[in-house]
Write a protein that holds these residues in place. Structure first.
Motif, PDB file in Angstrom:
ATOM      1  N   ASP A 455     -16.563  59.749  30.698  1.00  0.00           N
ATOM      2  CA  ASP A 455     -17.210  60.630  31.715  1.00  0.00           C
ATOM      3  C   ASP A 455     -16.103  60.351  32.797  1.00  0.00           C
ATOM      4  N   GLU A 456     -16.476  61.286  33.993  1.00  0.00           N
ATOM      5  CA  GLU A 456     -15.641  61.168  35.155  1.00  0.00           C
ATOM      6  C   GLU A 456     -15.586  59.930  35.577  1.00  0.00           C
ATOM      7  N   MET A 504      -7.122  63.142  34.627  1.00  0.00           N
ATOM      8  CA  MET A 504      -8.104  64.273  35.034  1.00  0.00           C
ATOM      9  C   MET A 504      -7.086  65.318  35.601  1.00  0.00           C
ATOM     10  N   ALA A 505      -6.106  65.136  36.051  1.00  0.00           N
ATOM     11  CA  ALA A 505      -5.271  66.213  36.841  1.00  0.00           C
ATOM     12  C   ALA A 505      -4.537  66.866  35.812  1.00  0.00           C
ATOM     13  N   PHE A 532     -10.603  66.797  28.574  1.00  0.00           N
ATOM     14  CA  PHE A 532     -11.044  67.829  27.718  1.00  0.00           C
ATOM     15  C   PHE A 532     -12.477  68.404  28.443  1.00  0.00           C
ATOM     16  N   GLU A 533     -12.933  69.509  28.133  1.00  0.00           N
ATOM     17  CA  GLU A 533     -14.402  69.963  28.636  1.00  0.00           C
ATOM     18  C   GLU A 533     -15.095  70.203  27.576  1.00  0.00           C
ATOM     19  N   TYR A 543     -14.530  65.751  30.384  1.00  0.00           N
ATOM     20  CA  TYR A 543     -14.525  64.379  29.944  1.00  0.00           C
ATOM     21  C   TYR A 543     -13.008  63.940  29.764  1.00  0.00           C
ATOM     22  N   LEU A 544     -13.075  62.476  29.411  1.00  0.00           N
ATOM     23  CA  LEU A 544     -11.576  61.770  29.464  1.00  0.00           C
ATOM     24  C   LEU A 544     -11.728  61.301  27.930  1.00  0.00           C
ATOM     25  N   LEU A 545     -10.754  61.792  27.125  1.00  0.00           N
ATOM     26  CA  LEU A 545     -10.519  61.145  25.651  1.00  0.00           C
ATOM     27  C   LEU A 545      -9.539  60.134  25.902  1.00  0.00           C
TER      28      LEU A 545
END
Length: 975
Positions: A455-456, A504-505, A532-533, A543-545
């Protein structure tokens, strides 16, 4: 009630199956692999038990689970278990076959490894015995060249060739003389005069048993061999038999196992004899050898010391026993050593090695039996671990695959029952979704990279099996909600946070850091992340993969590669330093040898002995120059193999080079009565771009070999230009002994000649052709050879050419005229002008007394005033006002030049030169060094030397170098 009965029956079947599997494995493993070590046998037994029992256990667990899961269990179990049973049976069969094959392969590889270790051990035994033979041959040569070897001469030889240092296991070396009983009185008179008043003939048996005595006259070191001095070795059967055999055959001969009289420890021992004959007489038959017989050289040897440390050749993984005969008899045992030390004698005697082999070796006419057996260091080296792992992994994979198939089968059956109530469209959509899900699941679960959904805040939401292995978690529930930063060292937090923020950016993200798993294992992890969302939520959530890849082994391999490269560089540096030191240590005494030889040649008196004495001096000079040539060859080969040999490309005249080489080799050819000439076949270039020094070196070597291996006939140098290949070809043809094809294939290897008989007959190191071929290749050409035994050989040097100017050609007649021999005065080049250093004040720093006298003599003869010191510290003190090393320099200096050796005790030439330059000394400093490698000469200049000259001393070159710094020459240069 029915379910409970079924459960009870299943438990009984499982227990019975485990017991039966254990019994079967206990009987089966020793039968299939009888030589398997105990530890490996236990592992294999466990694996076989698992392989036999596990399928039935899994089957019963599945049936019990099916009964509890659904009332439709009978039908469900039957349909689902059919493929499961096939997988279990097939997996067991396949795993068993693979395991058996791996066991057989492991045993074969183990035997190959044992044979390799045994060969290394037997080779080492043969090498050590060969050293004794070489020592005896060297000692025989000393006796054969001397009409009567005195005790002092023998002791001087033993100081140089110390038997206890040069030959491991030898207690000494000596000379045995045969004394008939009728000549005993005469012999004892000679012995009292030449060997000492306390010399007596001793006996190892009955002195009156034979008609002659075999008396040890010389034995060194005498202090350790006093008991053997004067011993009649012919009074004991084993010693006499071997001595008579050595006299009759002329080859090195060993005695049977004996007890040496000088050995206080009663080790097993033997004597090594070699007969000495008169020189210049035929020795073809036994009768001729006995008529020319003079005595024996011999070595007393203890087998325990001679073979001590032999197990290092076998890496301590084998036990070695050596017997004097092929029969394994304790009475004939010469040596025994074990690479593994048991805790008790019972374990030692009860242990049965996997391999035990005998190797016959013949030394000195005796047949030895080398018995080599493997020990626990070898037998438990882990080579049988792979079959166990294959069995365990095969059983595990079989169980997992069967479980997965059963699970998929039961799930599919339920899905079919449910799908029968759905519409056709829903059924099709479900099948399509299942297919897509299976593809995704296969990739997701089998990709070797840990895929984590974060998650973030960087907390784990989901991961795949590879991710669980990296986290060291049993399930996703164990790490769900865990923060990645909790497993990362604090010093790496900022780096990881910046990388996640970049992801994230939408920027590329790649970072490496150490991560500690939940079970404490630390790994080096490479992280790649993208954002990705999830569009299905009411409010979109980001979210981050994150892909985590374990790069620990990869980075370790890279680090190992860097370490290996650094070690290789260090080894190369050590080799260069060793060659430099060896060059210094050998060239320094060569300075005295060649220098004093030249002085003797100049001072030969004009009496009747002058021709013989001059020939003796020339012999010393010729052999000294030959030794220097061998040293240069070794250094050249080392520089070539180290990649430090440099090649020039300068204009050179071909005809002049051919003329110089022919002039140089004409003397050698004339000495053997051979015709030496050169032929130019066609028009050749007059000037080419190449390295004249190296081309000359190659041609001198090829012509020298041709002359050496030719007894009758001629040697010819043929020069031609090959237009099709644009190369210059120089061929050396001879009518010598020739070579076979096998000999030609080994010809260009280092330290190799055509065969051993060639080396014995003609001598040489075998380096010349190796160096010549490498030099030819560095010059852009090559050397090829064609030869026929007893007909002759042709060595062809080809040199690739660039574009040749039309005016740069010589006809055959012009080339032959230019290459015709011309005589030059050699002595003028050896003798420099008299009084070339008149009035020059020289400070000479040299630690060798012989070289001090030689160099001082040359300098004073040239007119110089010479002051000598023994080291660099005394050099500095000679130049300071107060005579101390810390004092200021004299003004003005008392000397015009400093000539200093660079290798001296207390303070060497490098340190002294740097110190003088730091004090402001401006005198010319000429380095006198035995180091001949380019890097060492540059080192002299870097230390502050003005110039340098090398050892051995070239008197003309030395005077010319020093003459440059004569005060008058310096003044004229300034003006």
């Amino acid at each position: 009630m029915q379910a409970n009965k079924h459960l009870l029956r299943s438990i009984v079947e499982v227990v019975g199956t485990v017991v039966l599997a254990e019994v079967v494995s206990t009987l089966l493993v020793p039968m299939v692999i009888p030589q398997l070590p105990t530890f490996a046998a236990h592992l294999m037994g466990m694996a076989v038990t698992l392989l036999i029992a596990a399928p039935l256990i899994v089957y019963r667990m599945m049936t019990v689970w099916s009964i509890k899961l659904s009332t439709a269990a009978p039908k469900l179990s039957t349909d689902a278990m059919r493929p499961v049973i096939l997988i279990l049976v097939g997996g067991v069969a396949l795993t068993s076959g693979i395991a058996y094959w791996m066991v057989s392969e492991a045993y074969r590889q183990s035997e190959v490894a044992f044979d390799a270790l045994s060969e290394r051990v037997t080779t080492e035994v043969a090498r050590r015995m060969k050293e004794f033979e070489d020592g005896l041959k060297s000692l025989r040569g000393l006796h054969e060249v001397s009409q009567e070897l005195t005790l002092d001469e023998f002791r001087d030889y033993c100081k140089v060739v110390d038997p206890q240092l040069c030959f491991q296991g030898a207690m000494g070396q000596g000379y045995i003389q045969r004394v008939p009983k009728d000549d005993v009185s005469q012999f004892m008179s000679w012995a009292k005069e030449n060997l000492g008043e306390d010399f007596q003939i001793k006996s190892a048996g009955n002195l009156d048993q034979y008609d002659d005595y075999f008396v040890i006259c010389h034995i060194e070191p005498l202090a350790d061999n006093q008991a053997a001095w004067g011993l009649d070795v012919g009074s004991e059967t084993n010693r006499r038999v071997a001595a008579e055999k050595a006299r009759a055959t002329g080859v090195p001969t060993l005695t049977a196992k004996i007890n040496l009289v000088q050995d206080q420890r009663s080790h097993h021992g033997f004597l090594y004899y070699l007969a000495v004959y008169q020189t210049g007489v035929p020795l073809d038959t036994r009768r001729q050898r006995e008529d020319a017989f003079l005595g024996w050289v011999y070595m007393p040897i203890t087998s325990e010391s001679a073979l001590d440390g032999i197990l290092l050749s076998g890496d301590g993984k084998v036990d070695v026993m050596v017997y004097d005969t092929m029969a394994i008899d304790p009475n004939n045992k010469l040596f025994c050593d074990h690479g593994y030390h048991f805790e008790s004698d019972h374990q030692k005697h009860s242990y049965q090695p996997i391999f035990s082999k005998s190797y016959p070796l013949t030394f000195g006419g005796r047949q030895w039996n080398v018995q080599i057996s493997s020990n626990p260091n070898f037998d438990t080296s882990g080579i049988f671990l792979r079959p166990f792992m294959a069995t365990a992994i095969g059983a595990t994979l079989t169980i997992l695959l069967a479980t997965m198939v059963w699970n998929m089968g039961t799930s599919r059956l339920r899905a079919i029952q449910l799908a029968e109530s759905m519409t056709v469209d829903l059924k099709a959509a479900k099948e399509e979704a299942e297919e897509g899900f299976r593809r995704f699941t296969t990739i997701y679960e089998n990709v070797p990279v840990g895929v984590n959904v974060l998650d973030e805040d960087g907390r784990v939401q989901e991961t795949n099996p590879a991710g669980l292995r990296i986290w060291e978690a049993q399930s996703e529930d164990e790490i769900r909600g865990a923060s990645l930063l909790d497993q990362v060292p604090k010093q790496s937090h900022n780096q990881v946070i910046r990388s996640l923020c970049d992801a994230m950016a939408g920027r590329p993200c790649c970072v490496e850091f150490q991560m500690t798993g939940l079970r404490g294992t630390t790994r080096l992890i490479e992280l790649h992340a993208v954002m990705f969302e999830n569009p299905t939520l009411q409010y979109k959530q980001q979210y981050l993969l994150a892909a985590l890849r374990d790069v620990t082994m990869q980075r370790k391999a890279e680090a190992d590669l860097r370490d290996a490269r650094e070690k290789a560089d260090e080894a190369n540096q050590s080799k260069s330093e060793f060659l430099a030191n060896m060059s210094h240590e050998i060239r320094t005494p060569m300075t005295a040898i060649l220098g004093y030889t030249d002085l003797l040649a100049e001072q030969v008196p004009s009496d009747q002995d002058q021709p013989e004495r001059k020939e003796y001096i020339n012999t010393i000079r010729r052999n000294g120059e030959h030794l220097l040539m061998i040293i240069n060859d070794i250094l050249d080969l080392s520089k070539i193999e180290a990649g430090k040999m440099t090649i020039e490309s300068v204009p050179m005249r071909v005809d002049s080079l051919v003329r110089d080489v022919m002039d140089l080799m004409q003397v050698k050819a004339a000495a053997k009565g051979l015709a030496l000439d050169s032929i130019v076949e066609n028009k050749i270039p007059m000037i080419i771009d190449s390295d004249p020094v190296r081309v000359r070196q190659i041609l001198v070597n090829l012509l020298g070999n041709a002359i050496k291996f030719t007894e009758i006939g001629r040697v010819r140098l043929r020069v031609c230009y090959v237009k099709s290949e644009n190369c210059l070809r120089l061929s050396v043809e001879d009518t010598g002994i020739g070579m076979s094809e096998d000999q030609q294939q080994r010809l260009f290897q280092a330290f190799v000649q055509a065969d051993n008989s060639t080396a014995r007959r003609f001598g040489g190191t075998g380096l010349g052709l190796r160096i010549s071929k490498r030099l030819a290749q560095m010059l852009g050409g090559d050397i090829t050879v064609t030869s026929e035994p007893e007909v002759g050989s042709i060595f062809c040097l080809s040199l690739a050419l660039k574009w040749v100017n039309e005016n740069n050609w010589l006809t055959p007649d012009e080339a032959c005229a230019a290459a015709s021999p011309k005589k030059e005065e050699v002595e003028s080049s050896r003798n420099p002008p008299a009084f070339a250093l008149e009035g020059m004040r020289i400070l000479l720093a040299e630690d060798g007394p012989d070289n001090i006298r030689l160099i001082s003599f040359h300098l004073r003869k040239a007119g110089a005033e010479v002051v000598t010191v023994e080291n660099g510290k005394l050099t500095v003190e000679q130049l300071t006002q107060d005579g101390t090393i810390d004092g200021p320099l004299e003004e003005p200096a008392r000397f015009d030049l400093i000539l200093t050796d660079m290798q001296m005790p207390e303070m060497d030439g490098y340190q002294a030169t740097r110190l003088l330059r730091e004090k402001g000394c401006t005198l010319p400093i000429v380095a006198l060094t035995a180091h001949a490698m380019a890097g060492d000469l540059q080192k002299c200049l870097d230390a502050g030397c003005t110039s340098y000259t090398t050892k051995p001393i070239d008197r003309k070159r030395l005077i010319e170098v020093l003459q440059q710094y004569h005060p008058e020459a310096m003044e004229s240069a300034v003006i």
